[in-house]
Design a protein around this motif. Structure first.
Motif, PDB file in Angstrom:
ATOM      1  N   ARG A  17      63.046   5.359  31.409  1.00 32.30           N
ATOM      2  CA  ARG A  17      63.593   5.309  32.759  1.00 32.30           C
ATOM      3  C   ARG A  17      65.119   5.418  32.738  1.00 32.30           C
ATOM      4  N   THR A  18      65.736   4.806  31.740  1.00 33.36           N
ATOM      5  CA  THR A  18      67.196   4.865  31.627  1.00 33.36           C
ATOM      6  C   THR A  18      67.661   6.306  31.471  1.00 33.36           C
ATOM      7  N   ASN A  21      67.231   8.107  34.859  1.00 30.02           N
ATOM      8  CA  ASN A  21      68.230   7.648  35.823  1.00 30.02           C
ATOM      9  C   ASN A  21      69.622   8.137  35.473  1.00 30.02           C
ATOM     10  N   ARG A  24      69.844  11.646  36.681  1.00 28.79           N
ATOM     11  CA  ARG A  24      69.968  11.679  38.149  1.00 28.79           C
ATOM     12  C   ARG A  24      71.384  11.301  38.578  1.00 28.79           C
ATOM     13  N   ARG A  25      71.931  10.256  37.972  1.00 34.08           N
ATOM     14  CA  ARG A  25      73.273   9.799  38.320  1.00 34.08           C
ATOM     15  C   ARG A  25      74.297  10.892  37.997  1.00 34.08           C
ATOM     16  N   ALA A  61      68.767   9.954  45.310  1.00 33.99           N
ATOM     17  CA  ALA A  61      69.156   8.932  44.335  1.00 33.99           C
ATOM     18  C   ALA A  61      68.936   7.535  44.899  1.00 33.99           C
ATOM     19  N   LYS A  64      65.232   6.740  44.905  1.00 32.90           N
ATOM     20  CA  LYS A  64      64.701   6.461  43.573  1.00 32.90           C
ATOM     21  C   LYS A  64      65.330   5.218  42.950  1.00 32.90           C
ATOM     22  N   VAL A  66      68.321   4.721  42.070  1.00 35.31           N
ATOM     23  CA  VAL A  66      69.371   4.984  41.090  1.00 35.31           C
ATOM     24  C   VAL A  66      70.670   4.372  41.600  1.00 35.31           C
TER      25      VAL A  66
END
Length: 91
Positions: A17-18, A21, A24-25, A61, A64, A66
C-alpha cells in the motif's frame, strides 16, 4: 520484527500500500507542479487546462485516503484563485 503470521502478512500489505500511495502522491504533485509552472510563465490558457486536469487527481487522492479531503479541496481552491487572478485583465 513481526512474530505472528498475521503480523507478517500485515507488514507485507503495508509495504504494498505504501508503494501505491507513494506513486499516487507523486502523480498529484506532478499535476500541481504543472499548474504552478503555467502560472509562473503567465500562460492563462495553459494554467486553466492544467487546473482542469489537477482537480480530479486531487479528488481521487482524497477519495483513496492518500491525502485528507480538506487538504485536496484547499489546494484546488488556492490554485483556482491564482489561475483566476492570472486570467483577469489587469487595470
Amino acid at each position: 520484527m513481526a512474530n505472528t503470521s498475521s503480523a507478517k502478512k500485515a507488514t507485507r500489505k503495508i509495504a504494498r500500500r505504501t508503494e501505491v500511495n507513494k506513486a499516487r502522491r507523486s502523480r498529484v504533485r506532478t499535476f500541481v507542479r504543472q499548474v504552478e509552472d503555467a502560472i509562473a510563465s503567465g500562460d492563462a490558457t495553459r494554467a486553466q487546462e492544467a487546473l482542469r486536469a489537477v482537480q480530479p487527481e486531487l479528488q481521487r487522492a482524497a477519495g483513496k485516503n492518500v491525502m485528507h479531503a480538506n487538504t485536496a479541496s484547499r489546494k484546488v481552491s488556492r490554485l483556482a484563485k491564482r489561475v483566476k487572478a492570472l486570467a483577469a485583465p489587469t487595470a
